[in-house]
Scaffold this motif. Structure first.
Motif, PDB file in Angstrom:
ATOM      1  N   GLY A  69      37.627  42.615  43.077  1.00 61.92           N
ATOM      2  CA  GLY A  69      39.019  43.001  43.282  1.00 61.92           C
ATOM      3  C   GLY A  69      39.801  42.648  42.023  1.00 61.92           C
ATOM      4  O   GLY A  69      39.696  41.533  41.515  1.00 61.92           O
ATOM      5  N   LEU A  70      40.548  43.581  41.493  1.00 63.89           N
ATOM      6  CA  LEU A  70      41.308  43.330  40.272  1.00 63.89           C
ATOM      7  C   LEU A  70      42.642  44.054  40.384  1.00 63.89           C
ATOM      8  O   LEU A  70      42.700  45.271  40.267  1.00 63.89           O
ATOM      9  CB  LEU A  70      40.521  43.824  39.057  1.00 63.89           C
ATOM     10  CG  LEU A  70      41.032  43.392  37.704  1.00 63.89           C
ATOM     11  CD1 LEU A  70      40.980  41.872  37.555  1.00 63.89           C
ATOM     12  CD2 LEU A  70      40.220  44.047  36.598  1.00 63.89           C
ATOM     13  N   GLU A  71      43.684  43.285  40.651  1.00 56.14           N
ATOM     14  CA  GLU A  71      45.033  43.842  40.759  1.00 56.14           C
ATOM     15  C   GLU A  71      45.783  43.552  39.465  1.00 56.14           C
ATOM     16  O   GLU A  71      45.836  42.408  39.022  1.00 56.14           O
ATOM     17  CB  GLU A  71      45.785  43.183  41.902  1.00 56.14           C
ATOM     18  CG  GLU A  71      45.153  43.306  43.255  1.00 56.14           C
ATOM     19  CD  GLU A  71      45.836  42.398  44.272  1.00 56.14           C
ATOM     20  OE1 GLU A  71      47.023  42.028  44.066  1.00 56.14           O
ATOM     21  OE2 GLU A  71      45.172  42.036  45.248  1.00 56.14           O
ATOM     22  N   THR A  72      46.370  44.577  38.879  1.00 54.40           N
ATOM     23  CA  THR A  72      47.169  44.409  37.672  1.00 54.40           C
ATOM     24  C   THR A  72      48.632  44.299  38.061  1.00 54.40           C
ATOM     25  O   THR A  72      49.138  45.097  38.848  1.00 54.40           O
ATOM     26  CB  THR A  72      46.970  45.600  36.713  1.00 54.40           C
ATOM     27  OG1 THR A  72      45.587  45.696  36.381  1.00 54.40           O
ATOM     28  CG2 THR A  72      47.788  45.430  35.444  1.00 54.40           C
ATOM     29  N   LEU A  89      49.304  40.425  34.049  1.00 57.71           N
ATOM     30  CA  LEU A  89      48.665  39.440  34.916  1.00 57.71           C
ATOM     31  C   LEU A  89      47.633  40.179  35.759  1.00 57.71           C
ATOM     32  O   LEU A  89      47.857  41.326  36.148  1.00 57.71           O
ATOM     33  CB  LEU A  89      49.693  38.785  35.838  1.00 57.71           C
ATOM     34  CG  LEU A  89      50.796  37.988  35.156  1.00 57.71           C
ATOM     35  CD1 LEU A  89      51.844  37.563  36.186  1.00 57.71           C
ATOM     36  CD2 LEU A  89      50.219  36.782  34.446  1.00 57.71           C
ATOM     37  N   HIS A  90      46.507  39.515  35.994  1.00 56.86           N
ATOM     38  CA  HIS A  90      45.481  40.072  36.873  1.00 56.86           C
ATOM     39  C   HIS A  90      45.182  39.079  37.988  1.00 56.86           C
ATOM     40  O   HIS A  90      45.064  37.882  37.725  1.00 56.86           O
ATOM     41  CB  HIS A  90      44.168  40.322  36.127  1.00 56.86           C
ATOM     42  CG  HIS A  90      44.143  41.597  35.384  1.00 56.86           C
ATOM     43  ND1 HIS A  90      43.507  41.744  34.186  1.00 56.86           N
ATOM     44  CD2 HIS A  90      44.653  42.820  35.667  1.00 56.86           C
ATOM     45  CE1 HIS A  90      43.643  42.969  33.753  1.00 56.86           C
ATOM     46  NE2 HIS A  90      44.334  43.641  34.634  1.00 56.86           N
ATOM     47  N   ARG A  91      45.051  39.598  39.179  1.00 57.40           N
ATOM     48  CA  ARG A  91      44.540  38.801  40.294  1.00 57.40           C
ATOM     49  C   ARG A  91      43.104  39.257  40.518  1.00 57.40           C
ATOM     50  O   ARG A  91      42.848  40.381  40.916  1.00 57.40           O
ATOM     51  CB  ARG A  91      45.373  39.002  41.553  1.00 57.40           C
ATOM     52  CG  ARG A  91      44.908  38.117  42.682  1.00 57.40           C
ATOM     53  CD  ARG A  91      45.879  38.184  43.837  1.00 57.40           C
ATOM     54  NE  ARG A  91      45.386  37.334  44.904  1.00 57.40           N
ATOM     55  CZ  ARG A  91      45.316  37.714  46.165  1.00 57.40           C
ATOM     56  NH1 ARG A  91      45.739  38.914  46.522  1.00 57.40           N
ATOM     57  NH2 ARG A  91      44.852  36.902  47.074  1.00 57.40           N
ATOM     58  N   ASP A  92      42.187  38.370  40.220  1.00 57.65           N
ATOM     59  CA  ASP A  92      40.747  38.608  40.280  1.00 57.65           C
ATOM     60  C   ASP A  92      40.251  38.014  41.595  1.00 57.65           C
ATOM     61  O   ASP A  92      40.449  36.831  41.850  1.00 57.65           O
ATOM     62  CB  ASP A  92      40.141  37.903  39.062  1.00 57.65           C
ATOM     63  CG  ASP A  92      38.645  37.887  38.987  1.00 57.65           C
ATOM     64  OD1 ASP A  92      37.974  37.943  40.030  1.00 57.65           O
ATOM     65  OD2 ASP A  92      38.131  37.778  37.866  1.00 57.65           O
ATOM     66  N   SER A  93      39.616  38.840  42.449  1.00 56.79           N
ATOM     67  CA  SER A  93      39.190  38.339  43.745  1.00 56.79           C
ATOM     68  C   SER A  93      37.892  39.010  44.188  1.00 56.79           C
ATOM     69  O   SER A  93      37.485  40.018  43.621  1.00 56.79           O
ATOM     70  CB  SER A  93      40.275  38.586  44.803  1.00 56.79           C
ATOM     71  OG  SER A  93      40.492  39.977  44.953  1.00 56.79           O
ATOM     72  N   GLY A  94      37.283  38.423  45.203  1.00 55.62           N
ATOM     73  CA  GLY A  94      36.076  38.996  45.771  1.00 55.62           C
ATOM     74  C   GLY A  94      35.154  37.905  46.273  1.00 55.62           C
ATOM     75  O   GLY A  94      35.460  36.712  46.165  1.00 55.62           O
ATOM     76  N   ALA A 102      37.284  33.857  46.964  1.00 54.81           N
ATOM     77  CA  ALA A 102      38.318  33.223  46.155  1.00 54.81           C
ATOM     78  C   ALA A 102      39.044  34.257  45.316  1.00 54.81           C
ATOM     79  O   ALA A 102      38.516  35.317  45.021  1.00 54.81           O
ATOM     80  CB  ALA A 102      37.685  32.172  45.245  1.00 54.81           C
ATOM     81  N   SER A 103      40.268  33.902  44.948  1.00 51.13           N
ATOM     82  CA  SER A 103      40.994  34.722  43.987  1.00 51.13           C
ATOM     83  C   SER A 103      41.596  33.796  42.942  1.00 51.13           C
ATOM     84  O   SER A 103      41.847  32.619  43.208  1.00 51.13           O
ATOM     85  CB  SER A 103      42.079  35.555  44.678  1.00 51.13           C
ATOM     86  OG  SER A 103      43.094  34.741  45.178  1.00 51.13           O
TER      87      SER A 103
END
Length: 147
Positions: A69-72, A89-94, A102-103
């Motif tokens: 998961g990668l939200e910009t 900013l990136h929110r990296d999750s999975g 975790a994110s």
């Protein structure tokens, strides 16, 4: 008003994020110049050239069971002539290997150059916020406000 260069770079960054999420290493690497320099949150201090950058991305991909998961957020882009600079900013999750869900928030700056009509990434820097009082990684919750 959005320029053609801005539209092209935004499209490249969106396609790059899609390649990261789907772990498509060949498509991902197509966005990087051969002599690109990449600063990541993991050792070593610097990855130079597409071979080293590719190995680093494969290491990152391998830490996840499935897609990433990668939200910009907060993308800012400036273009001029044959250069462009972006920060976001990136929110990296999975799901990480071992079952951990975790994110993490990361900050990213990207420098690009246009050559022969094609944009490519020449420099990238990824960082994680650190709490200076404890010298530990700051992991903001979803409730924390983005600055």
């Amino acid at each position: 008003m959005t320029t053609t260069s801005e539209s092209e770079v935004r499209a490249l960054l969106a396609s790059r994020a899609d390649a990261q999420q789907s772990k498509d290493i060949d498509r991902l690497m197509s966005f990087y110049a051969s002599g690109a320099v990449y600063y990541d949150v993991v050792p070593p201090l610097r990855f130079t050239g597409t071979g080293e950058i590719r190995r680093n991305f494969l290491r990152w991909f391998d830490g996840y069971v499935g897609g990433i998961g990668l939200e910009t957020h907060d993308l800012t882009l400036v273009t001029g002539g044959d250069t462009a600079f972006a920060h976001m900013l990136h929110r990296d999750s999975g799901e990480r290997k071992g079952g951990l869900q975790a994110s993490i928030w990361v900050r990213e700056s990207v420098c690009l150059r246009k050559s022969g009509g094609t944009w490519s990434i020449t420099h990238e820097h990824v960082s994680i916020p650190v709490d200076p009082a404890t010298m530990t990684v700051w992991l903001p919750s979803d409730k924390d406000q983005l600055a």
